[in-house]
Write a protein that holds these residues in place. Sequence first.
Motif, PDB file in Angstrom:
ATOM      1  N   GLU A 282       0.832  -1.203   0.000  1.00  0.00           N
ATOM      2  CA  GLU A 282       0.000   0.000   0.000  1.00  0.00           C
ATOM      3  C   GLU A 282       0.867   1.253   0.000  1.00  0.00           C
TER       4      GLU A 282
ATOM      5  N   SER B 177      -9.955   7.881   9.875  1.00  0.00           N
ATOM      6  CA  SER B 177      -9.948   7.080   8.641  1.00  0.00           C
ATOM      7  C   SER B 177      -8.698   7.326   7.794  1.00  0.00           C
TER       8      SER B 177
ATOM      9  N   LYS C 271      -5.430   6.653   8.106  1.00  0.00           N
ATOM     10  CA  LYS C 271      -4.527   5.514   7.892  1.00  0.00           C
ATOM     11  C   LYS C 271      -5.080   4.551   6.855  1.00  0.00           C
ATOM     12  N   ASN C 272      -6.385   4.263   6.969  1.00  0.00           N
ATOM     13  CA  ASN C 272      -7.008   3.344   6.024  1.00  0.00           C
ATOM     14  C   ASN C 272      -7.085   3.922   4.616  1.00  0.00           C
ATOM     15  N   ASN C 273      -6.981   5.248   4.520  1.00  0.00           N
ATOM     16  CA  ASN C 273      -7.006   5.910   3.214  1.00  0.00           C
ATOM     17  C   ASN C 273      -5.602   6.242   2.704  1.00  0.00           C
TER      18      ASN C 273
ATOM     19  N   SER D 155      -7.144  12.724   2.090  1.00  0.00           N
ATOM     20  CA  SER D 155      -7.038  11.511   1.270  1.00  0.00           C
ATOM     21  C   SER D 155      -6.934  11.820  -0.224  1.00  0.00           C
TER      22      SER D 155
END
Length: 257
Positions: free
Chosen positions: A2, A27, A29-31, A223
């Motif tokens: 990633e 959110s 980190k997940n993005n 993001s």
Amino acid sequence: MEIKYVDSHAHLDDDRFNDDRDELINSLKNNGIDLVLNPGADLKSSKNAVNIANKYKNIYAAIGCHPHDSKYMTYETIEIFKEYTKNEKVVGIGEIGLDYYYDNSDREVQKKWFREQIKLAKDVDLPYIVHDRDAHEDVYRIINEEHYDGTRGIIHCFSSSVEMAKEFIKLGFMISLGGPVTFKKAKTPKLVAKEIPLEYLLIETDSPYLTPVPYRGKRNEPSYVKYVAEEIAIIKNLPVEVVAEQTKENFKKLFKL
């Protein structure tokens, strides 16, 4: 693997994030967002930027007064800013500079407090983040006149020429590109992205402003910095992973993270 990005300039304290700020930051980190720098624009937003940085491990703050609000600046404000810099999550002074497009503050007042905040950056040995809109020559002149050993920082959302970018780099600055580099008719940022070596570039969103294509016209958020990186990668004919990694390293080196 990633790809992880750094957004070098986002106003997460802005009112447009009031309804979902915590959700958005949680959110990141997940993005694919590793780190975000939240600069202040006045005393209130600087305080809010520090509070957000204290709350979240992956958010850092800069404190300072935007040229729009320089008419409200006092030497007492400078002392308050200086006190904030004792916080380890405060890594820069900004955003400071000149704005001749709106002229919300008198130009001489803008110049005075730009200089005083550069002196603060020198005093506390931190990089400073520069706002420059339609004031390229005066911004360069003041930075040059106030130059000192250790001068370093960012020309945020760079909008001047390749030649000017090279002159700022000589003075110790990184060149940060944001959403406009993705705009079809934005020839100058695209040329800067092409001509300036990657080791001197940063990427940013300036959230909630200057949203990149394909979300132009909507609220910007960290993001979306990937679209800035992707455009630079296309322009430079590089893998986007290389752009993401190098700009992250540039950011961490500048702010000693």
